[in-house]
Design an enzyme around this catalytic site. Structure first.
Site, mmCIF file in Angstrom:
data_model
loop_
_atom_site.group_PDB
_atom_site.id
_atom_site.type_symbol
_atom_site.label_atom_id
_atom_site.label_comp_id
_atom_site.label_asym_id
_atom_site.label_seq_id
_atom_site.Cartn_x
_atom_site.Cartn_y
_atom_site.Cartn_z
ATOM 1 C CG ASP A 13 -2.055 0.817 1.621
ATOM 2 O OD1 ASP A 13 -2.575 1.213 0.270
ATOM 3 O OD2 ASP A 13 -2.076 1.642 2.334
ATOM 4 C CE1 TYR A 20 -4.612 0.432 10.473
ATOM 5 C CE2 TYR A 20 -3.640 -1.791 9.801
ATOM 6 C CZ TYR A 20 -3.380 0.190 9.240
ATOM 7 O OH TYR A 20 -2.048 0.153 9.713
ATOM 8 C CD GLU A 48 1.033 -1.932 9.467
ATOM 9 O OE1 GLU A 48 -0.493 -1.137 9.379
ATOM 10 O OE2 GLU A 48 1.873 -2.133 9.208
ATOM 11 C CD GLU A 106 -0.084 -5.925 6.819
ATOM 12 O OE1 GLU A 106 -0.809 -5.766 5.998
ATOM 13 O OE2 GLU A 106 -0.339 -5.167 8.458
HETATM 14 C C1 GCB Z 1 -1.378 -2.563 6.698
HETATM 15 C C2 GCB Z 1 -0.034 -2.541 5.771
HETATM 16 C C3 GCB Z 1 0.680 -1.071 5.392
HETATM 17 C C4 GCB Z 1 -1.008 0.089 4.915
HETATM 18 C C5 GCB Z 1 -1.858 -0.163 6.118
HETATM 19 C C6 GCB Z 1 -3.238 0.329 5.200
HETATM 20 O O1 GCB Z 1 -1.207 -3.395 7.230
HETATM 21 O O2 GCB Z 1 0.987 -2.618 6.870
HETATM 22 O O3 GCB Z 1 1.550 -0.584 4.261
HETATM 23 O O4 GCB Z 1 -1.253 1.047 4.664
HETATM 24 O O5 GCB Z 1 -1.847 -1.458 6.453
HETATM 25 O O6 GCB Z 1 -3.260 1.182 5.384
HETATM 26 O O7 GCB Z 1 -4.296 -0.117 5.174
#
Ligand code: GCB
Length: 819
Positions: free
Chosen positions: A374, A671, A707, A618
């Site tokens: 991403d 997330y 994250e 990931e």
């Molecule tokens: C993740 C990735 C990261 C993305 C992020 C997102 O898990 O490691 O590279 O930018 O999520 O914002 O989706």
């Protein structure tokens, strides 16, 4: 001097390299590397000069690796077939048995990268060391022990007894303390050929080649015009129009041509460098061309002569060009660099080329490059290109590890010399005031520093980031008389250890409170930029952050040096981002990944700020081959550097992940209420607590929330909070913090927000001009969440202050670090 060990044998898990025959040669007279696809009509007039020993070894290694990748090595016992390439690979990526590239004689055009990737086509033969064949079965004749089981079965109750935890803590810390120094001697020393940062000294000069370069993207249909017309043989302007291109910078965003922004294929850079007379006339001077970062595959010529090739976009490479620039009455040289940004399932990061052949929908030859990561695949010369000199006999590499015994700092050093067998080495360790505090002789030894100032992370001590200087002085005998070389390396004395539930720096629990970053900014893309770098460090310190992860690739060396100077702790991550396809877990990929780890450890091993290696972000770590892949990769990284823990960052579930059994610290991304249960912040606490409990119960290893975050458009406000508003980002973080505050008392050792700043990505319906999860905008202006985190991080800093004086009530007011 310490006997120079062989380069790490990445195939020791398997078999010896294929026997290599013939004397390696450097190409002169405009020769190009012996790749069938780039030698149109052959290359008969190539004359050759022998390579120096170090280059010879690299050449042998590179050739062996290329042959292995291409399946052209002499080993018939490596036969086997890679699983059929997915249709999305496009017509150039056939997966059949070994054969010369078929294009242009038959079939449709190749992917634009076919030239660079002639040696990296999908493998026709399996390497022997695969354990879990990706659909192809195992080719490994040697029995291997099964991976170790999780330390307790999933679902088992946590062993809560504090005495067990303490015993484990002592055992693990003890193991690190004993094994580290023992393994050190046979670990880092495996790397062959140094990559010391080019520093000026009494014996060394450097000349930066930053500024405007001539540039051309090869828009021809096959992207091979540059090679067919040999653009490297004469000044670029003579073969067609050129653009001015700044270096360092990505090429994508500096122009007004949309085609260049999304260009995939070869681009050509060129500039003339004026050389000081001594460099061209003094045969006792070695002149080296160093390219800090060329994304992704680069071929380099000097005055039309091929001098280097490198795969991988984030690590430096060099070419000794002394013979070239000293071969005539030259006062300048022309440097040409062709760079290809095409990614394949076997590159790091991986990618695929998707050809669209339905002519009712797409023009002829239409293709796109797809990735599973991403961030925007910026390309070009991202870091400085420079020339530097050393004497012909020179300090090639230095490896430092440190330890502490009571109040005595121990500095273990190992120094490698090139260009002479007869030499003397002296080493001096100077304190920050320039006083010599220890000295030694020879290529290997230990310096002892009574009452040593330790290197402490920012906000952990009132004098963080103390750096000594290791001055290395070489006096060598050469045929032309004595030669001296001097190199000075900053050294921080500190220890790192991991227990069942803690991450220890200098024996004290360290809690990572920081960020994930990207090398990313307006216009320059991933191009290195001093003002941006200093601004980012000022923001980090303002925020009270003590750590970051180099998500998702190694960052510039100058940035790593600032981390050493400011005490910002680094989890140093490889470009292993977006490993999503089974092919990207194949032996071909693994071989490359091992090599990348070697280059990365070689470059960053001496930074006290680097406390852990992350081999990937990931990956598809629940796919069957992942167990063997990560077991091998992590074991290799530990063999390269036994002094640091190793991890990778997972998003898999605790039950399915096959790589986590091999990590020292579990790094997990989640997330909640963003990609799942969106809009429902009320589920975060339950889900996050469950996540932590599951991982810890299964593995009893410290955990970092590596994250978490929410997309936020600066200036969007909604109360009650709605997604994309500043209020939602704040609210989501607050929910995470409630759980983190409980679990950090047990086994959670860090929290890294995603992301420090907004950054550019590919276009998609999920991204409104890039990823907006930054707590700062791309222009480094704070969103509301930045103030929330600032308050939290300073509060956390107060709790992890390890100075003898009383804990300060409020760092924010009293801190010596605020400026
Ligand atoms: C993740 C990735 C990261 C993305 C992020 C997102 O898990 O490691 O590279 O930018 O999520 O914002 O989706």
């Amino acid at each position: 001097m310490a006997p120079r060990a062989r380069r790490a044998d990445v195939t020791r898990h398997a078999e010896a390299l294929p026997e290599l025959t013939g004397v390696p040669q450097a190409y002169v007279n405009g020769g190009v590397p012996s790749r069938p696809s780039c030698r149109k009509g052959g290359n008969p007039a190539v004359s050759r000069v022998p390579l120096p020993p170090a280059a010879l070894n690299r050449w042998l290694w590179a050739r062996a690796a290329r042959e292995r990748r291409a399946g052209t090595g002499a080993r018939s016992d490596l036969a086997g077939t890679e699983p059929a390439a997915s249709a999305c690979l496009g017509p150039g990526w056939s997966s059949g048995p070994a054969r010369a590239p078929r294009w242009p004689h038959e079939g449709p055009p190749p992917p634009p990268s076919s030239l660079a990737w002639a040696s990296r086509r999908p493998p026709d033969q399996e390497l022997a060391f695969r354990q879990d064949g990706v659909g192809g079965g195992t080719r490994d004749a040697k029995p291997r022990p099964p991976p170790p089981p999780p330390r307790s079965a999933p679902g088992a109750r946590p062993q809560a007894a504090s005495c067990r935890a303490e015993t484990m803590l002592r055992e693990r810390a003890g193991a690190w303390a004993v094994l580290g120094p023992l393994l050190w001697g046979c670990g880092l020393a495996l790397l062959q050929g140094g990559m010391l940062y080019p520093r000026e000294s009494r014996s060394r000069e450097r000349k930066e080649l930053d500024g405007l370069w001539s540039f051309r993207a090869d828009f021809s249909d096959n992207r091979r015009q540059g090679f067919e017309q040999q653009w490297y043989r004469a000044p670029l302007r003579e073969s067609g129009p050129t653009l001015d291109m700044p270096v360092p910078s990505s090429f994508n965003d500096v122009g007004q041509d949309g085609r260049l922004r999304s260009f995939v294929g070869w681009v050509w850079y060129e500039r003339e460098a004026t050389l000081p007379q001594r460099w061209t006339q003094d045969l006792g001077t070695r002149v080296v061309l160093r390219i800090g970062s060329a994304h992704y595959y680069a071929i380099v010529w000097v005055n039309g002569v091929h001098v280097a090739e490198h795969e991988g976009g984030h690590l430096p490479f060099e070419a000794d060009i002394s013979k070239l620039v000293q071969s005539g009455p030259l006062s300048s040289c022309r440097i040409t660099i062709a760079i290809n940004n095409t990614l394949s399932p076997y590159t790091l990061p991986p990618g695929t080329i998707l050809y669209q052949t339905d002519t009712s929908k797409y023009p002829k030859g239409y293709f796109v490059q797809n990735t599973n990561f991403d961030f925007f695949n910026y390309a070009g010369l991202h870091r400085s290109v420079l020339l530097y000199t050393t004497p012909i006999s020179y300090i090639d590499d230095i490896t430092i590890t440190t330890d502490v015994d009571q109040d005595i700092g121990l500095v273990n050093y190992q120094i490698f010399i090139q260009g002479s067998e007869h030499f003397q080495l002296e080493v001096f360790l100077l304190d920050a005031d320039g006083r010599t505090v220890a000295q030694g002789t020879g290529g290997q030894g230990q310096l002892q520093v009574p009452r040593a100032h330790l290197w402490w992370p920012y906000l952990m001590h009132e004098h963080p980031a103390y750096l000594y200087s290791l001055e290395v002085r070489l006096t060598a005998q050469t045929a032309d008389g004595p030669v001296s070389d001097f190199y000075t390396l900053p050294v921080g004395i500190r220890t790192v250890a991991v227990t069942e539930s803690r991450f220890l720096i200098n024996g004290k629990p360290f809690y990572f409170h920081g960020v994930n970053k990207h090398e990313d900014a307006d216009i320059r893309g991933k191009g290195f930029d001093w003002p941006l770098l200093v601004k980012d460090f000022n923001l980090l310190r303002w925020l009270g952050a003590n750590a970051f992860r180099t998500s998702h690739y190694p960052y510039a060396e100058e940035l790593m040096q600032l981390c050493d100077r400011y005490g910002i702790v680094v989890i140093d991550e490889s470009p292993g981002a977006g490993i999503a396809l089974a092919q990207s877990l194949s032996n071909v990929s693994l071989q490359h990944h091992l090599e990348v780890m070697e280059e990365m450890v070689r470059r960053d091993k001496n930074h006290p700020a680097v406390v852990m290696w992350s081999v990937a972000n990931e990956p598809a770590s629940s796919l069957k081959p992942a167990g063997y892949y990560f077991k091998t990769l992590i074991a290799h990284t530990k063999a390269l550097d036994p002094s640091r823990p190793v991890t990778f960052v997972t998003k898999s579930s605790y039950e399915a992940d096959l790589g986590v059994p091999y990590v020292d610290v579990i790094c997990v991304n989640s997330y909640y209420s963003w990609y799942h249960d969106y809009g429902h912040m009320e589920v975060i606490q339950l889900q996050l607590a469950t996540q932590f409990e599951n991982w810890y119960r299964t593995y009893q290893k410290p955990i970092i929330q590596s994250e978490y975050g929410a997309e936020t458009i600066a200036g969007f406000h909604q109360d009650p909070p709605l997604m994309f508003s500043e209020e939602y980002q704040k609210g989501l973080l607050e929910q995470y913090h409630l759980v983190l505050d409980q679990k950090r008392k047990e086994y959670v050792v860090g929290e890294l927000i995603w992301n420090f700043a907004d950054f550019m990505t590919d276009q998609s319906p999920q991204r409104a001009i890039g990823n907006r999860k930054g707590i700062f905008t791309r222009q480094r202006q704070p969103k509301s969440a930045a103030f929330l985190l600032r308050e939290r991080y300073w509060k956390l800093a107060n709790e992890t202050w390890h100075h003898q004086s009383a804990v300060k009530p409020q760092c924010v007011e009293n801190s010596p670090f605020i400026f």
